[in-house]
Design an enzyme around this catalytic site. Structure first.
Site, PDB file in Angstrom:
ATOM      1  CG  HIS A 123     -22.607  14.360  59.816  1.00 21.99           C
ATOM      2  ND1 HIS A 123     -21.690  13.526  60.205  1.00 21.99           N
ATOM      3  CD2 HIS A 123     -23.285  14.907  60.830  1.00 21.99           C
ATOM      4  CE1 HIS A 123     -21.642  13.655  61.531  1.00 21.99           C
ATOM      5  NE2 HIS A 123     -22.797  14.296  61.999  1.00 21.99           N
ATOM      6  CG  ASP A 199     -25.890  10.159  56.241  1.00 20.72           C
ATOM      7  OD1 ASP A 199     -26.531   9.708  56.726  1.00 20.72           O
ATOM      8  OD2 ASP A 199     -25.154  11.181  56.493  1.00 20.72           O
ATOM      9  CD  GLN A 202     -30.606  14.479  60.983  1.00 18.92           C
ATOM     10  OE1 GLN A 202     -31.837  14.479  61.410  1.00 18.92           O
ATOM     11  NE2 GLN A 202     -29.654  14.734  61.792  1.00 18.92           N
ATOM     12  CE  LYS A 225     -28.176  11.808  63.751  1.00 15.05           C
ATOM     13  NZ  LYS A 225     -27.880  12.929  64.622  1.00 15.05           N
ATOM     14  CB  CYS A 367     -20.801  17.133  62.256  1.00 18.68           C
ATOM     15  SG  CYS A 367     -20.626  16.782  64.236  1.00 18.68           S
TER      16      CYS A 367
END
Lengths: 413, 182
Positions: A123, A199, A202, A225, A367
């Site tokens: 991202h 990261d 998600q 999220k 993104c």
């Protein structure tokens, strides 16, 4: 304990709403998730009954607000298996968390020619901060390439890691759904003396997470999220790492002492939380974590794997070669993010058509422009899942896809 | 809820299917690129401008039916026009998209909320020809027809798509600025 997922939607007030007399088919949780009543109530309860600034007042209300924030911080730490809740730094969102890390750790530890390794599926939040350090400090940015099936190509990893000081890779691609071998990357990073950042934006909302088992030194993720509110994200780092990092924003809360000559910093986590924090949002995130824990993250993951399998199977059965779904084909090795290409219909047009049936998907580059360039497209339509989705949502998506033929069926490029 | 038939008119799909003036022009034609950072659409404008006139124009890029058909229709509409006429047409088109006009032909009225409301009303009334007069003032305005472009007026009912429709126009304005600067 088995969970009845058919009752989950009832926990989310937004699904009581209809648009043009039809229910909402929400398939954009990769962008932001819906919020259960428990989260809304927790935030409302703070404002109605416990509203006060934290870390300041000595009165009863302030103590209650402190307790609520402390409890939320402890909940988030427990949720990701962090050894200490002081290692949970609340930020505005995952992007700010990555920027905090890149600015603070990067400026203190990186110089001319130092190597940061990321991947081609990142991202922008895990690309641009490093580009900025390339410009300001002259660091070298290296990219782990991808295989045809959208997984990391680690065949040349040793060469990529040569001289690396940091490896920063997503645990789950927001476009492809690919789940990356974070433990393997962390071990490889440590073997060359680099540190490992993941990261988890998600990943954390959907997969049981334990930062110690993942072997990472730092991780970022965001509240909105994972059924929590917008406006709160998290930087987690080991105490050792965070203690050695200089502060990012200066101001209230982050100091121990301020004189006309200078200042000393407060202890973790306050060192990185200058100014009045987003108290209600932190409390909301704590409630979201408890809601997910109550379902059980193993159950969440199992539900989403099963639903992803259903989506992959039913969309392929129904549309055959007219539909392409990017990313790994094995549901157990991916998340519930489905980037779709349907015939020649442009994703932006496709999402407009789906909107007629209240089917909410994201159209765009997500993104992740370097990945889009690699895929040879400038956008995709992405359907993404969370706990409240069920097979009826996938069926509604398929029905709505078919209606695109009414308008674009004869295009025949 | 507005129906998709307001958006995807046959003429729009025709321009999407068979884009006009597609290709590239060598220098001295100006080349400018426009991006929609939200959805990834891109437009490339090659404009050959001689003595304040667009003598030739070619379009490149990729994107949704609205951005690409608008680019195709724009290329037809501006070819052979003077810079002033193109700026006027751009204002007219943006007015149809309920965006206040600016530049050579703008008036203070065009920036007012009433003008925007009037543009919206005219758009929904289906009379694109009235919009220019409403927003830019009738005096000193060249007689320009929106032609095929008026098929895009339904876009205004889908506010998210307005930026798709105006991307090529903004990219052309940049090309004109580049030509004027050199």
């Amino acid at each position: 304990m088995p969970v009845d997922f058919s009752t989950i939607k009832a926990d989310f007030p937004i699904f009581d709403r209809q648009i043009n007399g039809k229910p909402i088919v929400y398939l954009d949780s990769g962008a932001t998730s819906q919020k259960p009543r428990a989260v809304l109530d927790a935030m409302d309860n703070y404002y109605r009954n416990h509203s006060a600034s934290v870390n300041r007042g000595a009165y009863q209300l302030a103590a209650e607000a402190n307790d609520l924030v402390d409890d939320a911080r402890a909940s988030v730490a427990r949720f990701i298996g962090a050894p200490s809740s002081n290692e949970i730094i609340f930020t505005k969102n995952a992007t700010e968390a990555m920027n905090l890390f890149a600015y603070s750790w990067g400026h203190a530890n990186l110089g001319e020619g130092d190597v940061v390794v990321i991947s081609e599926m990142e991202h922008h939040a895990n690309i641009v901060p490093w580009h900025m350090l390339t410009q300001s400090k002259g660091i070298e940015l290296r990219w782990i390439p991808l295989t045809e099936s959208g997984e990391l190509d680690l065949s040349n990893l040793d060469a990529l890691l040569d001289g690396a000081k940091l490896v920063s890779v997503t645990a789950m691609s927001n476009v492809l759904g690919t789940m990356n071998p974070i433990r393997r990357l962390a071990d490889a990073a440590h073997a060359v003396g680099a540190i490992m950042m993941a990261d988890g934006s998600q990943y954390v909302p959907h997969v049981p997470t334990n930062v110690t088992e993942l072997g990472v030194d730092a991780m970022i993720f965001t509240g909105h999220k994972m059924l929590g509110p917008t406006g709160v994200g998290v930087l987690w780092g080991t105490t050792e790492l965070l203690d050695a990092m200089p502060p990012f924003l200066g101001g209230g809360d982050m100091i121990m002492q301020v004189t006309k000559e200078g200042f000393t910093t407060n202890a973790l986590p306050h060192k990185f939380e200058a100014g009045t924090p987003m108290v209600a949002e932190i409390i909301g995130l704590g409630a979201a974590v408890k809601y997910l824990e109550n379902i059980g993250m193993d159950n969440v993951r199992e539900h989403e794997v099963s639903l992803t399998a259903y989506a992959l199977r039913s969309l392929k059965e129904r549309f055959g070669d007219d539909i392409t779904i990017h990313g790994p084909s094995e549901p157990a090795s991916r998340g519930g993010l489905l980037s779709l290409v349907y015939k020649d219909v442009h994703p932006h047009d496709l999402s407009q058509v789906l909107d007629q049936a209240n089917v909410c998907v994201r159209a765009g580059h997500h993104c992740a422009k370097p990945l889009m360039q690699l895929m040879g497209v400038n956008s995709t339509a992405r359907a993404s899942l969370h706990v409240y989705n069920d097979e009826s949502d996938i069926d509604a998506l398929a029905d709505a896809l078919e209606s695109a033929d009414d308008i674009f069926g004869g295009l025949g490029f | 809820m507005p129906g998709l038939e307001d958006l995807y008119k046959e003429i729009i799909l025709d321009h999407y299917r068979n884009p006009r003036n597609r290709g590239e022009l060598p220098p001295p034609a100006c080349k400018t690129e426009g991006f929609n950072p939200l959805c990834g659409d891109e437009i490339v404008v090659y404009a050959h401008i001689v003595d304040d006139q667009i003598v030739d124009i070619k379009m490149g890029g990729q994107g949704c039916s609205i951005s690409q058909s608008s680019a195709s229709m724009m290329s037809q509409a501006v070819k052979g026009k003077t810079i002033d006429e193109v700026k006027q047409l751009t204002n007219d088109f943006k007015a149809m998209m309920s965006i206040p006009g600016k530049g050579a032909a703008s008036s203070s009225e065009a920036d007012s909320a009433e003008a925007i409301a009037a543009a919206k009303a005219a758009a929904s009334a289906g009379d694109a020809g009235n919009i220019a007069a409403t927003t830019a003032g009738a005096a000193e305005k060249p007689d320009l027809s929106m032609g095929d472009l008026s098929a895009l007026k339904g876009v205004v009912k889908f506010p998210v798509r307005i930026k798709c429709a105006v991307l090529s126009w903004n990219t052309l304005l940049e090309a004109i600025e580049q030509a004027e600067a050199s």
